[in-house]
Motif scaffolding. Structure first.
Motif, mmCIF file in Angstrom:
data_model
loop_
_atom_site.group_PDB
_atom_site.id
_atom_site.type_symbol
_atom_site.label_atom_id
_atom_site.label_comp_id
_atom_site.label_asym_id
_atom_site.label_seq_id
_atom_site.Cartn_x
_atom_site.Cartn_y
_atom_site.Cartn_z
ATOM 1 N N MET A 123 0.839 -1.164 0.000
ATOM 2 C CA MET A 123 0.000 0.000 0.000
ATOM 3 C C MET A 123 0.891 1.235 0.000
ATOM 4 O O MET A 123 1.957 1.223 0.588
ATOM 5 N N HIS A 124 0.455 2.310 -0.642
ATOM 6 C CA HIS A 124 1.310 3.492 -0.686
ATOM 7 C C HIS A 124 1.132 4.330 0.573
ATOM 8 O O HIS A 124 0.125 4.259 1.260
ATOM 9 N N GLN A 125 2.144 5.118 0.848
ATOM 10 C CA GLN A 125 2.156 5.942 2.050
ATOM 11 C C GLN A 125 1.293 7.177 1.829
ATOM 12 O O GLN A 125 1.345 7.804 0.787
ATOM 13 N N VAL A 126 0.504 7.526 2.836
ATOM 14 C CA VAL A 126 -0.341 8.706 2.763
ATOM 15 C C VAL A 126 0.456 9.886 3.298
ATOM 16 O O VAL A 126 0.970 9.857 4.412
ATOM 17 N N ASN A 127 0.560 10.914 2.476
ATOM 18 C CA ASN A 127 1.282 12.125 2.871
ATOM 19 C C ASN A 127 0.306 13.155 3.411
ATOM 20 O O ASN A 127 -0.879 13.126 3.089
ATOM 21 N N PRO A 128 0.808 14.092 4.214
ATOM 22 C CA PRO A 128 -0.062 15.170 4.703
ATOM 23 C C PRO A 128 -0.633 15.958 3.531
ATOM 24 O O PRO A 128 -0.041 15.995 2.447
ATOM 25 N N PRO A 129 -1.794 16.604 3.702
ATOM 26 C CA PRO A 129 -2.395 17.385 2.621
ATOM 27 C C PRO A 129 -1.405 18.396 2.054
ATOM 28 O O PRO A 129 -0.646 19.021 2.772
ATOM 29 N N GLY A 130 -1.416 18.501 0.728
ATOM 30 C CA GLY A 130 -0.540 19.433 0.049
ATOM 31 C C GLY A 130 0.821 18.851 -0.272
ATOM 32 O O GLY A 130 1.626 19.488 -0.924
ATOM 33 N N GLU A 131 1.104 17.668 0.215
ATOM 34 C CA GLU A 131 2.405 17.044 -0.046
ATOM 35 C C GLU A 131 2.250 15.733 -0.812
ATOM 36 O O GLU A 131 2.988 14.792 -0.598
ATOM 37 N N GLU A 132 1.262 15.654 -1.697
ATOM 38 C CA GLU A 132 1.023 14.433 -2.468
ATOM 39 C C GLU A 132 2.177 14.193 -3.436
ATOM 40 O O GLU A 132 2.657 15.124 -4.087
ATOM 41 N N GLN A 133 2.606 12.965 -3.500
ATOM 42 C CA GLN A 133 3.650 12.586 -4.438
ATOM 43 C C GLN A 133 3.083 11.554 -5.391
ATOM 44 O O GLN A 133 2.255 10.729 -4.989
ATOM 45 N N PRO A 134 3.490 11.600 -6.637
ATOM 46 C CA PRO A 134 2.973 10.617 -7.596
ATOM 47 C C PRO A 134 3.394 9.202 -7.198
ATOM 48 O O PRO A 134 4.436 9.002 -6.579
ATOM 49 N N LEU A 135 2.553 8.256 -7.562
ATOM 50 C CA LEU A 135 2.849 6.849 -7.271
ATOM 51 C C LEU A 135 3.908 6.341 -8.234
ATOM 52 O O LEU A 135 3.939 6.723 -9.404
ATOM 53 N N SER A 136 4.723 5.466 -7.724
ATOM 54 C CA SER A 136 5.676 4.799 -8.617
ATOM 55 C C SER A 136 4.912 3.799 -9.464
ATOM 56 O O SER A 136 3.752 3.451 -9.174
ATOM 57 N N THR A 137 5.518 3.318 -10.503
ATOM 58 C CA THR A 137 4.887 2.326 -11.370
ATOM 59 C C THR A 137 4.531 1.075 -10.574
ATOM 60 O O THR A 137 3.448 0.511 -10.732
ATOM 61 N N ALA A 138 5.414 0.668 -9.689
ATOM 62 C CA ALA A 138 5.169 -0.531 -8.876
ATOM 63 C C ALA A 138 3.988 -0.313 -7.922
ATOM 64 O O ALA A 138 3.147 -1.195 -7.749
ATOM 65 N N GLU A 139 3.921 0.884 -7.321
ATOM 66 C CA GLU A 139 2.809 1.183 -6.413
ATOM 67 C C GLU A 139 1.486 1.234 -7.174
ATOM 68 O O GLU A 139 0.471 0.719 -6.700
ATOM 69 N N ALA A 140 1.495 1.847 -8.347
ATOM 70 C CA ALA A 140 0.279 1.922 -9.158
ATOM 71 C C ALA A 140 -0.169 0.529 -9.579
ATOM 72 O O ALA A 140 -1.361 0.210 -9.532
ATOM 73 N N ALA A 141 0.776 -0.316 -9.952
ATOM 74 C CA ALA A 141 0.442 -1.689 -10.350
ATOM 75 C C ALA A 141 -0.128 -2.459 -9.168
ATOM 76 O O ALA A 141 -1.091 -3.224 -9.315
ATOM 77 N N ALA A 142 0.454 -2.251 -7.985
ATOM 78 C CA ALA A 142 -0.037 -2.948 -6.789
ATOM 79 C C ALA A 142 -1.455 -2.483 -6.447
ATOM 80 O O ALA A 142 -2.314 -3.302 -6.102
ATOM 81 N N LEU A 143 -1.709 -1.187 -6.551
ATOM 82 C CA LEU A 143 -3.053 -0.668 -6.275
ATOM 83 C C LEU A 143 -4.066 -1.187 -7.291
ATOM 84 O O LEU A 143 -5.191 -1.549 -6.939
ATOM 85 N N LEU A 144 -3.667 -1.209 -8.545
ATOM 86 C CA LEU A 144 -4.555 -1.720 -9.587
ATOM 87 C C LEU A 144 -4.884 -3.192 -9.339
ATOM 88 O O LEU A 144 -6.037 -3.603 -9.437
ATOM 89 N N ALA A 145 -3.874 -3.981 -8.972
ATOM 90 C CA ALA A 145 -4.103 -5.398 -8.676
ATOM 91 C C ALA A 145 -5.054 -5.554 -7.492
ATOM 92 O O ALA A 145 -5.941 -6.421 -7.498
ATOM 93 N N GLU A 146 -4.911 -4.694 -6.494
ATOM 94 C CA GLU A 146 -5.790 -4.759 -5.329
ATOM 95 C C GLU A 146 -7.227 -4.401 -5.702
ATOM 96 O O GLU A 146 -8.182 -5.049 -5.260
ATOM 97 N N VAL A 147 -7.401 -3.381 -6.537
ATOM 98 C CA VAL A 147 -8.742 -2.989 -6.985
ATOM 99 C C VAL A 147 -9.381 -4.115 -7.780
ATOM 100 O O VAL A 147 -10.558 -4.449 -7.569
ATOM 101 N N VAL A 148 -8.632 -4.740 -8.672
ATOM 102 C CA VAL A 148 -9.165 -5.849 -9.472
ATOM 103 C C VAL A 148 -9.572 -6.997 -8.562
ATOM 104 O O VAL A 148 -10.646 -7.583 -8.718
ATOM 105 N N GLU A 149 -8.737 -7.309 -7.571
ATOM 106 C CA GLU A 149 -9.043 -8.396 -6.630
ATOM 107 C C GLU A 149 -10.297 -8.073 -5.813
ATOM 108 O O GLU A 149 -11.166 -8.929 -5.614
ATOM 109 N N LEU A 150 -10.409 -6.833 -5.343
ATOM 110 C CA LEU A 150 -11.585 -6.436 -4.563
ATOM 111 C C LEU A 150 -12.856 -6.472 -5.404
ATOM 112 O O LEU A 150 -13.912 -6.901 -4.926
ATOM 113 N N ARG A 151 -12.782 -6.049 -6.641
ATOM 114 C CA ARG A 151 -13.956 -6.095 -7.516
ATOM 115 C C ARG A 151 -14.382 -7.537 -7.775
ATOM 116 O O ARG A 151 -15.572 -7.842 -7.767
#
Length: 115
Positions: free
Chosen positions: A1-29
């Motif tokens: 899971m990616h780290q949640v930053n304080p408001p205003g300090e959002e950082q883009p997800l790495s490719t690996a983090e985005a892939a992991a999130l996408l896999a989690e969404v697909v699994e949950l669906r």
């Protein structure tokens, strides 16, 4: 899971983090869809149990066991065995194999009650 930053300090997800999130969404669906199908199947099974309880008459547990027995003897999924008698309420017909096994199972149930 990616780290949640304080408001205003959002950082883009790495490719690996985005892939992991996408896999989690697909699994949950997929899990959500499976649960939805299970709820529908369960409702049909419960309706069929009620029908068996009215025909036999017997307890809910005995009706469940009867449906499971018919399912195993016909080599048909329980949800499909349960759907057959429920469909008869809307002018559907019981498949011949399920009809025969259901009839025999009801006879076995009644004869066991007479003992």
């Amino acid at each position: 899971m990616h780290q949640v930053n304080p408001p205003g300090e959002e950082q883009p997800l790495s490719t690996a983090e985005a892939a992991a999130l996408l896999a989690e969404v697909v699994e949950l669906r997929a899990g959500n869809e499976q649960l939805g199908r299970a709820l529908v199947s369960r409702a049909v099974i419960d309706q069929a149990r009620g029908m068996v309880m009215a025909l036999a008459p017997c307890s809910s547990e005995r009706a469940w066991n009867l449906l499971v027995d018919v399912s195993q003897r016909c080599n048909v999924k329980l949800r499909d065995v349960a759907a057959a008698p429920v469909a008869t309420t809307e002018d559907g017909e019981l498949p011949e194999g399920v009809r025969q096994e259901l009839r025999q199972a009801l006879r076995r149930l009644r004869s066991a009650d007479r003992r």
